[in-house]
Design a protein around this motif. Structure first.
Motif, PDB file in Angstrom:
ATOM      1  N   THR A 166      32.279-109.874 -29.607  1.00  0.00           N
ATOM      2  CA  THR A 166      31.083-109.991 -30.453  1.00  0.00           C
ATOM      3  C   THR A 166      29.962-110.710 -29.714  1.00  0.00           C
ATOM      4  OG1 THR A 166      32.405-110.043 -32.483  1.00  0.00           O
ATOM      5  CG2 THR A 166      30.177-110.935 -32.618  1.00  0.00           C
ATOM      6  N   LEU A 167      30.294-111.790 -29.035  1.00  0.00           N
ATOM      7  CA  LEU A 167      29.275-112.551 -28.305  1.00  0.00           C
ATOM      8  C   LEU A 167      28.695-111.732 -27.149  1.00  0.00           C
ATOM      9  CD1 LEU A 167      30.968-116.074 -28.155  1.00  0.00           C
ATOM     10  CD2 LEU A 167      29.144-115.315 -29.687  1.00  0.00           C
TER      11      LEU A 167
ATOM     12  N   ARG B  91      31.658-115.515 -38.818  1.00  0.00           N
ATOM     13  CA  ARG B  91      32.113-114.460 -37.921  1.00  0.00           C
ATOM     14  C   ARG B  91      31.198-113.243 -37.921  1.00  0.00           C
ATOM     15  NH1 ARG B  91      36.959-116.937 -39.360  1.00  0.00           N
ATOM     16  NH2 ARG B  91      38.591-116.960 -37.725  1.00  0.00           N
ATOM     17  N   ASN B  92      30.679-112.874 -39.087  1.00  0.00           N
ATOM     18  CA  ASN B  92      29.961-111.612 -39.218  1.00  0.00           C
ATOM     19  C   ASN B  92      28.445-111.741 -39.130  1.00  0.00           C
ATOM     20  OD1 ASN B  92      32.439-110.281 -39.688  1.00  0.00           O
ATOM     21  ND2 ASN B  92      32.363-110.833 -41.851  1.00  0.00           N
ATOM     22  N   GLU B  93      27.933-112.960 -39.260  1.00  0.00           N
ATOM     23  CA  GLU B  93      26.491-113.145 -39.241  1.00  0.00           C
ATOM     24  C   GLU B  93      26.051-114.167 -38.196  1.00  0.00           C
ATOM     25  OE1 GLU B  93      23.771-111.982 -40.841  1.00  0.00           O
ATOM     26  OE2 GLU B  93      24.878-110.401 -41.886  1.00  0.00           O
TER      27      GLU B  93
ATOM     28  N   ASN C  88      28.247-108.584 -27.034  1.00  0.00           N
ATOM     29  CA  ASN C  88      27.429-107.472 -27.520  1.00  0.00           C
ATOM     30  C   ASN C  88      26.144-107.918 -28.206  1.00  0.00           C
ATOM     31  OD1 ASN C  88      29.207-105.481 -26.635  1.00  0.00           O
ATOM     32  ND2 ASN C  88      30.411-105.543 -28.530  1.00  0.00           N
ATOM     33  N   ARG C  89      25.971-109.209 -28.413  1.00  0.00           N
ATOM     34  CA  ARG C  89      24.784-109.658 -29.131  1.00  0.00           C
ATOM     35  C   ARG C  89      23.573-109.748 -28.194  1.00  0.00           C
ATOM     36  NH1 ARG C  89      24.849-116.216 -30.279  1.00  0.00           N
ATOM     37  NH2 ARG C  89      24.015-116.736 -28.220  1.00  0.00           N
ATOM     38  N   GLU C  90      22.383-109.824 -28.777  1.00  0.00           N
ATOM     39  CA  GLU C  90      21.156-109.991 -28.016  1.00  0.00           C
ATOM     40  C   GLU C  90      20.795-111.472 -27.929  1.00  0.00           C
ATOM     41  OE1 GLU C  90      18.167-107.583 -29.828  1.00  0.00           O
ATOM     42  OE2 GLU C  90      19.042-105.715 -29.077  1.00  0.00           O
TER      43      GLU C  90
ATOM     44  N   THR D 186      19.744-111.260 -39.229  1.00  0.00           N
ATOM     45  CA  THR D 186      20.469-112.293 -39.956  1.00  0.00           C
ATOM     46  C   THR D 186      19.947-112.382 -41.375  1.00  0.00           C
ATOM     47  OG1 THR D 186      20.669-113.523 -37.892  1.00  0.00           O
ATOM     48  CG2 THR D 186      21.138-114.714 -39.918  1.00  0.00           C
TER      49      THR D 186
ATOM     50  N   HIS E 138      20.381-107.124 -34.227  1.00  0.00           N
ATOM     51  CA  HIS E 138      21.054-107.786 -35.343  1.00  0.00           C
ATOM     52  C   HIS E 138      20.029-108.492 -36.219  1.00  0.00           C
ATOM     53  CE1 HIS E 138      23.717-110.324 -37.646  1.00  0.00           C
ATOM     54  NE2 HIS E 138      23.083-111.397 -37.199  1.00  0.00           N
TER      55      HIS E 138
ATOM     56  N   LYS F 297      26.386-113.990 -34.316  1.00  0.00           N
ATOM     57  CA  LYS F 297      25.617-112.897 -33.727  1.00  0.00           C
ATOM     58  C   LYS F 297      24.160-113.275 -33.503  1.00  0.00           C
ATOM     59  CE  LYS F 297      28.492-109.295 -35.862  1.00  0.00           C
ATOM     60  NZ  LYS F 297      28.501-108.125 -36.779  1.00  0.00           N
ATOM     61  N   ASP F 298      23.747-114.401 -34.059  1.00  0.00           N
ATOM     62  CA  ASP F 298      22.349-114.817 -33.940  1.00  0.00           C
ATOM     63  C   ASP F 298      22.108-115.452 -32.578  1.00  0.00           C
ATOM     64  OD1 ASP F 298      19.923-116.679 -34.312  1.00  0.00           O
ATOM     65  OD2 ASP F 298      19.924-115.521 -36.168  1.00  0.00           O
TER      66      ASP F 298
END
Length: 241
Positions: A182-183, A155-157, A185-187, A5, A3, A160-161
Motif C-alpha cells: 500500500t505504501l 489501513r484504508n485511508e 503504491n501511494r503518491e 482522503t 487517492h 495512503k495520505d
C-alpha cells in the motif's frame, strides 16, 4: 488514480501534523524528560507489568547520542553548516490483535523520542499506555502527540495520505507485506516502514539504534560570503588574485 482522503480522516491527519510541529519544536532534552515521566507512570500500571516501561527506558537511554541538537560543520567557502535531527512527521503505528505489546510500545516510544506525532488504532491492552501519556502531557501543558483512529480508517485511508511520514507495524509477515505494498503504491513522499514480525525475539525493536528510523536530518546554512564575510575567497572566485 490519485487517492482522495475523506473529511474525517483528513481532519485527523491535520491534527497530527499540527501536533507534530508542536512536539518536534520541543528540545530533545525536554522530550526525553517527558518520556521518562511517562515511563514512571507505566511502571505503576500493574496490568502491563514492567517490560513495557523497561522498553521505553531502553530506547530513551540509547537515543540521546544518536539525536543531534546541532553539530557544526564548517563549509569550504566559509559558510556555517549546522546539522541536526528532527521528526519526520506524523507516523501511523498499527498492531494486530494479540501482537506484542512490547513491540508496540517500542515503536511508539521511538517515534515520540525522535519528535514525531503518532496515530494509532488502540487495542484494549493499549488503553493504559495512552492514558498515562495523556496524564504527562496534561500535567506539563504539552499538546498530546498521540491521536487515535479506527483501525479500518488507518489501513484504508490514512496510511495512503502523502502527509503520513511513515508506518510502524507489529504483527504477521503477511500483513506487513500488504501494508508495504500500500505504501509503495501511494503518491507523495516516500514513507518509512518499520515492521516487527518476530514475536519471540523482537529483533527489530530491540535494536539500540531504532530511533534513527524515525528521524530526518536537516542542515541550517549561514553563508557569510554573501555579505563579504570572506573577501579573499570571493576574489579567488573572480580570478582577481
Amino acid at each position: 488514480m490519485p487517492h482522495t482522503t475523506n473529511k474525517s480522516s483528513a481532519a485527523v491527519i491535520d491534527k497530527a501534523v499540527s501536533a507534530w510541529l508542536t512536539w518536534n519544536d520541543i528540545e530533545i532534552d525536554e522530550r526525553l524528560e517527558l518520556i521518562n515521566q511517562w515511563s514512571e507512570l507505566l511502571k505503576l500500571q500493574h496490568s502491563l507489568g514492567l517490560l513495557p516501561a523497561q522498553m521505553v527506558d531502553f530506547h530513551a537511554e540509547h537515543a540521546p547520542p544518536l539525536l543531534s541538537m546541532g553539530e557544526e560543520m564548517p563549509g569550504p567557502t566559509g559558510e556555517s553548516n549546522v546539522l541536526s535531527t528532527a521528526g519526520r512527521g506524523p507516523f501511523v503505528i498499527i498492531a494486530e490483535p494479540d501482537a506484542s505489546i512490547n513491540g508496540f510500545i517500542a515503536l511508539l516510544s521511538c517515534a515520540l523520542i525522535a519528535g514525531n506525532s503518532v496515530i494509532v488504532a488502540p487495542l484494549p491492552e493499549h488503553q493504559d499506555i495512552i492514558s498515562t501519556l495523556q496524564q504527562v502531557c496534561d500535567f506539563s501543558d504539552v499538546v498530546m502527540p498521540l491521536l487515535t483512529e479506527d483501525a479500518d480508517k488507518l489501513r484504508n485511508e490514512i496510511i495512503k495520505d502523502g502527509a503520513v511520514a511513515g508506518v510502524g507495524f507489529v504483527g504477521t509477515q503477511v500483513e506487513a507485506m500488504e501494508i508495504n505494498r500500500t505504501l509503495a503504491n501511494r503518491e507523495g513522499q516516500i514513507a518509512a516502514f518499520i515492521a516487527e514480525t518476530d514475536p519471540d525475539e523482537l529483533t527489530t525493536v530491540r535494536d539500540q539504534q531504532l530511533v534513527l528510523r524515525f528521524i530526518t536530518e536537516k542542515t541550517l546554512t549561514t553563508n557569510v560570503t554573501a555579505v563579504g564575510g570572506n573577501a579573499t575567497l570571493l576574489a579567488l572566485g573572480c580570478g582577481d588574485v
